[in-house]
Design a protein around this motif. Structure first.
Motif, mmCIF file in Angstrom:
data_model
loop_
_atom_site.group_PDB
_atom_site.id
_atom_site.type_symbol
_atom_site.label_atom_id
_atom_site.label_comp_id
_atom_site.label_asym_id
_atom_site.label_seq_id
_atom_site.Cartn_x
_atom_site.Cartn_y
_atom_site.Cartn_z
ATOM 1 N N UNK A 48 32.148 32.224 24.262
ATOM 2 C CA UNK A 48 32.057 32.626 25.571
ATOM 3 C C UNK A 48 33.196 32.203 26.526
ATOM 4 N N UNK A 49 33.394 30.680 26.055
ATOM 5 C CA UNK A 49 34.657 30.501 27.153
ATOM 6 C C UNK A 49 36.038 30.560 26.476
ATOM 7 N N UNK A 50 36.129 31.146 24.998
ATOM 8 C CA UNK A 50 37.527 31.311 24.606
ATOM 9 C C UNK A 50 38.173 30.416 24.066
ATOM 10 N N UNK A 51 37.522 29.175 23.735
ATOM 11 C CA UNK A 51 38.072 27.956 23.027
ATOM 12 C C UNK A 51 37.557 27.751 21.624
ATOM 13 N N UNK A 52 38.155 26.467 21.252
ATOM 14 C CA UNK A 52 37.715 26.103 19.880
ATOM 15 C C UNK A 52 36.237 25.466 20.088
ATOM 16 N N UNK A 53 35.763 24.784 19.099
ATOM 17 C CA UNK A 53 34.315 24.290 19.169
ATOM 18 C C UNK A 53 34.683 22.470 19.549
ATOM 19 N N UNK A 54 35.864 22.507 19.373
ATOM 20 C CA UNK A 54 36.101 20.915 19.736
ATOM 21 C C UNK A 54 35.968 20.404 21.043
ATOM 22 N N UNK A 55 36.611 21.259 22.172
ATOM 23 C CA UNK A 55 36.331 20.793 23.579
ATOM 24 C C UNK A 55 34.759 21.019 23.873
ATOM 25 N N UNK A 56 34.214 22.091 23.321
ATOM 26 C CA UNK A 56 32.892 22.332 23.579
ATOM 27 C C UNK A 56 31.970 21.025 23.043
ATOM 28 N N UNK A 57 32.309 20.580 22.022
ATOM 29 C CA UNK A 57 31.625 19.427 21.315
ATOM 30 C C UNK A 57 31.445 18.388 22.385
ATOM 31 N N UNK A 58 32.871 17.972 22.499
ATOM 32 C CA UNK A 58 33.332 16.972 23.736
ATOM 33 C C UNK A 58 32.697 17.046 24.856
ATOM 34 N N UNK A 59 32.550 18.221 25.604
ATOM 35 C CA UNK A 59 32.106 18.460 26.906
ATOM 36 C C UNK A 59 30.550 17.957 26.725
ATOM 37 N N UNK A 60 30.037 18.571 25.576
ATOM 38 C CA UNK A 60 28.356 18.587 25.357
ATOM 39 C C UNK A 60 28.211 16.837 25.332
ATOM 40 N N UNK A 61 28.958 16.273 24.605
ATOM 41 C CA UNK A 61 28.766 14.901 24.512
ATOM 42 C C UNK A 61 28.894 13.906 25.896
ATOM 43 N N UNK A 62 29.814 14.672 26.685
ATOM 44 C CA UNK A 62 30.144 13.966 28.069
ATOM 45 C C UNK A 62 28.737 14.289 29.005
ATOM 46 N N UNK A 63 28.242 15.618 28.716
ATOM 47 C CA UNK A 63 27.059 15.889 29.822
ATOM 48 C C UNK A 63 25.949 15.005 29.327
ATOM 49 N N UNK A 64 25.698 14.664 28.000
ATOM 50 C CA UNK A 64 24.576 14.289 27.748
ATOM 51 C C UNK A 64 24.788 12.682 28.316
#
Length: 229
Positions: A48-64
């Motif tokens: 959806x965001x047009x990025x790799x899974x790595x920044x999504x994974x890092x963003x989810x960790x920060x949101x946690x």
């Protein structure tokens, strides 16, 4: 471009992408576009965001860390429900820490830091006048970070910064209300005046009052019927 420069560029790009994904997801959660219990799938979000899974994974960790999402067994990462009580406690703790920093900052900030503070405040005025939400939000972060550094107490500043990172999405949410930007700027005006006057008592009281208002504004915004930006 040598390897060192290339590596720094890649890290910066990844960090910026992670920040973008984190902020977009946080806004969607706080606006109710992603409801409590909604599952956040890395692959779907990456597409959806047009990025790799790595920044999504890092963003989810920060949101946690902020409490906006949580990992659940057999379900993955889901959107959390933030209670008014928890939000109030977070802002209360942050107000106490940043108020203590502001007190020391009024007494310890050097001339170059004071100049930087007034310059940032002037830029904030431009953003507030233009109603530029994104620009004001970033300048607000820089403004408070400078005050934390200006206390010249690494332990106190680190404690305040750690809590500040947990509250960042909620502090950002308040500026989705354009009227809050003007109010925030006026509160900054009083805070800058106290620091420049080296009035430690006034700086401490003004910072505590400022963050109390920020907490109230964030809670008020989150209590409203959810709607898109």
């Amino acid at each position: 471009m040598n390897e060192t420069v290339a590596l720094r560029s890649a890290v910066l790009k990844r960090s910026t992408t992670t920040d973008d994904v984190r902020e977009r997801l946080a806004d969607e959660i706080l606006l109710g576009q992603l409801e409590p219990g909604s599952r956040l799938d890395e692959q779907s979000l990456a597409q959806r965001f047009g990025v790799s899974r790595t920044p999504v994974r890092e963003a989810l960790k920060q949101l946690a860390v902020t409490g906006l999402v949580e990992a659940r067994p057999h379900k993955g990462v889901v959107v959390s429900a933030v209670t008014p009580e928890r939000l109030a406690q977070m802002f209360e703790a942050m107000a106490d820490l940043e108020a203590a920093c502001a007190r020391h900052t009024a007494l310890r900030m050097d001339d170059s830091e004071r100049h930087a503070l007034t310059s940032l405040h002037a830029l904030s005025r431009e953003a507030a006048t233009a109603g530029d939400f994104e620009r004001y939000d970033q300048l607000n972060r820089d403004f408070h970070a400078l005050i934390l550094r200006g206390c010249h107490n690494d332990y106190l500043a680190e404690a305040a910064q750690s809590l500040r990172l947990r509250v960042t999405p909620f502090r950002r949410a308040q500026f989705l209300n354009p009227a809050r930007i003007e109010e925030s700027y006026a509160e900054h005006e009083a805070l800058v005046a106290a620091i420049l006057a080296r009035d430690a008592d006034a700086a401490q009281a003004t910072m505590r009052g400022h963050l109390a208002q920020a907490g109230d504004a964030s809670a008020e915004f989150l209590a409203r019927p959810k709607h898109p930006i």
